[in-house]
Design a protein around this motif. Structure first.
Motif, PDB file in Angstrom:
ATOM      1  N   LEU A   1       0.826  -1.214   0.000  1.00  0.00           N
ATOM      2  CA  LEU A   1       0.000   0.000   0.000  1.00  0.00           C
ATOM      3  C   LEU A   1       0.857   1.259   0.000  1.00  0.00           C
ATOM      4  CD1 LEU A   1      -2.818  -1.035   2.511  1.00  0.00           C
ATOM      5  CD2 LEU A   1      -2.962  -0.883   0.019  1.00  0.00           C
ATOM      6  N   LEU A   2       1.996   1.206   0.707  1.00  0.00           N
ATOM      7  CA  LEU A   2       2.878   2.375   0.766  1.00  0.00           C
ATOM      8  C   LEU A   2       3.650   2.583  -0.534  1.00  0.00           C
ATOM      9  CD1 LEU A   2       4.320   2.016   4.379  1.00  0.00           C
ATOM     10  CD2 LEU A   2       2.784   3.803   3.555  1.00  0.00           C
ATOM     11  N   LEU A   3       4.009   1.469  -1.201  1.00  0.00           N
ATOM     12  CA  LEU A   3       4.909   1.554  -2.364  1.00  0.00           C
ATOM     13  C   LEU A   3       4.251   1.139  -3.668  1.00  0.00           C
ATOM     14  CD1 LEU A   3       7.979  -0.140  -0.629  1.00  0.00           C
ATOM     15  CD2 LEU A   3       7.595   2.307  -0.906  1.00  0.00           C
ATOM     16  N   GLN A   4       2.900   1.069  -3.698  1.00  0.00           N
ATOM     17  CA  GLN A   4       2.248   0.509  -4.874  1.00  0.00           C
ATOM     18  C   GLN A   4       2.532   1.322  -6.140  1.00  0.00           C
ATOM     19  OE1 GLN A   4      -2.050   0.647  -4.981  1.00  0.00           O
ATOM     20  NE2 GLN A   4      -2.120   2.126  -3.319  1.00  0.00           N
ATOM     21  N   LYS A   5       2.686   2.640  -6.003  1.00  0.00           N
ATOM     22  CA  LYS A   5       2.978   3.480  -7.173  1.00  0.00           C
ATOM     23  C   LYS A   5       4.301   3.054  -7.822  1.00  0.00           C
ATOM     24  CE  LYS A   5       4.129   8.253  -8.341  1.00  0.00           C
ATOM     25  NZ  LYS A   5       4.317   9.614  -7.785  1.00  0.00           N
TER      26      LYS A   5
END
Length: 279
Positions: free
Chosen positions: A262-266
């Motif tokens: 969720l924090l690094l999905q980009k």
């Protein structure tokens, strides 16, 4: 025109339906684990699909203590970080060098890496564990991480080898003219351009190491070095299983990966997309 429009709409609807069914099929086991992790043992065994009469959050406290979550989490992090860093480092260096060096020897070495990535783990696991024991690598998280590096580097070399071909050789020549040595050329010029494929390699291998069960089971002999999944496996008894603690433990094991996504999905999605296109 109307027929082609209807056909396109029907195609989109079929794709949406197929993706929705795949999502339900994938998420249903996670939903069941979450639902039953907050039930009492009696409620779970009576009806696994029913809602809990009240949230039994003590299951999580019980699982946290039984699997020694801080130590198991630390062991899993150590194995994953060292394993992924080693694979990215050695595979990027080897993939770059073999891609930039024409000749039969380079081609033969690349062929060996490509062929070794096709060998099933189960066919070599007994010999691998014996060799690891002989080298005193069995029984520690650091030894397990080194074995992961050896197992994962072959496929990563193949991916890096293909990606490096998309980088113009003129960059190498310009850097050499500016006075770069080979190591500085790789670290300052080439490696930053390898970030998309490095992200892909890191994600694939991190998920593999975090979720792997068999190799840690064979390699780790001391409970102080157990990873999260091996610690959870200890909750299975010979005659009965503590399902409430097991399901709560599996949810606890899953949470760090979900939080990281969720924090690094980009960055994860862009890295996989660019790696797939250029690789």
């Amino acid at each position: 025109m109307r027929r082609s429009g209807r056909a396109a709409a029907a195609s989109r609807a079929a794709i949406l339906l197929a993706l929705s069914m795949a999502a339900v099929f994938t998420l249903f086991p996670i939903y069941m684990a979450l639902l039953n992790s907050v039930k009492t043992e009696g409620e779970m065994l009576t009806n696994v699909l029913s809602w809990p009469s009240r949230l039994e959050l003590l299951n999580y406290a019980d699982a946290y203590e039984k699997i020694d979550f801080p130590q198991s989490f630390k062991n899993t992090i150590v194995v994953t970080v060292i394993g992924v860093a080693g694979i990215v480092l050695f595979a990027s260096l080897a993939g770059y060098k073999m891609s930039r060096t024409p000749g039969r020897l380079s081609g033969a070495l690349f062929g060996l890496f490509a062929l070794s990535s096709l060998i099933p783990f189960h066919s070599i696991m007994i010999s691998l564990v014996r060799i690891a024991k002989g080298l005193h690598l069995q029984g520690t998280t650091y030894g397990l991480a080194l074995v992961y590096i050896g197992l994962g580097v072959a496929l990563a070399v193949v991916l890096y080898h293909g990606f490096v071909k998309s980088i113009p050789r003129e960059l190498d020549e310009a850097a050499v003219i500016d006075g770069c040595g080979e190591l500085r050329l790789f670290s300052s010029v080439i490696f930053p351009l390898l970030l998309p494929i490095s992200a892909t390699v890191a994600i694939l291998n991190a998920l593999w190491m975090w979720n792997d069960f068999l190799l840690p089971l064979l390699m780790l002999t001391d409970s102080d070095y157990y990873t999260l999944l091996i610690a959870t496996n200890m909750l299975f008894g010979e005659y009965n299983n503590d399902w409430s603690a097991i399901l709560a433990s599996l949810v606890l094991t899953m949470l760090p990966v979900v939080a990281a996504y969720l924090l690094l999905q980009k960055y994860i999605l862009s890295g996989i997309a660019e790696g797939a296109i250029k690789g």
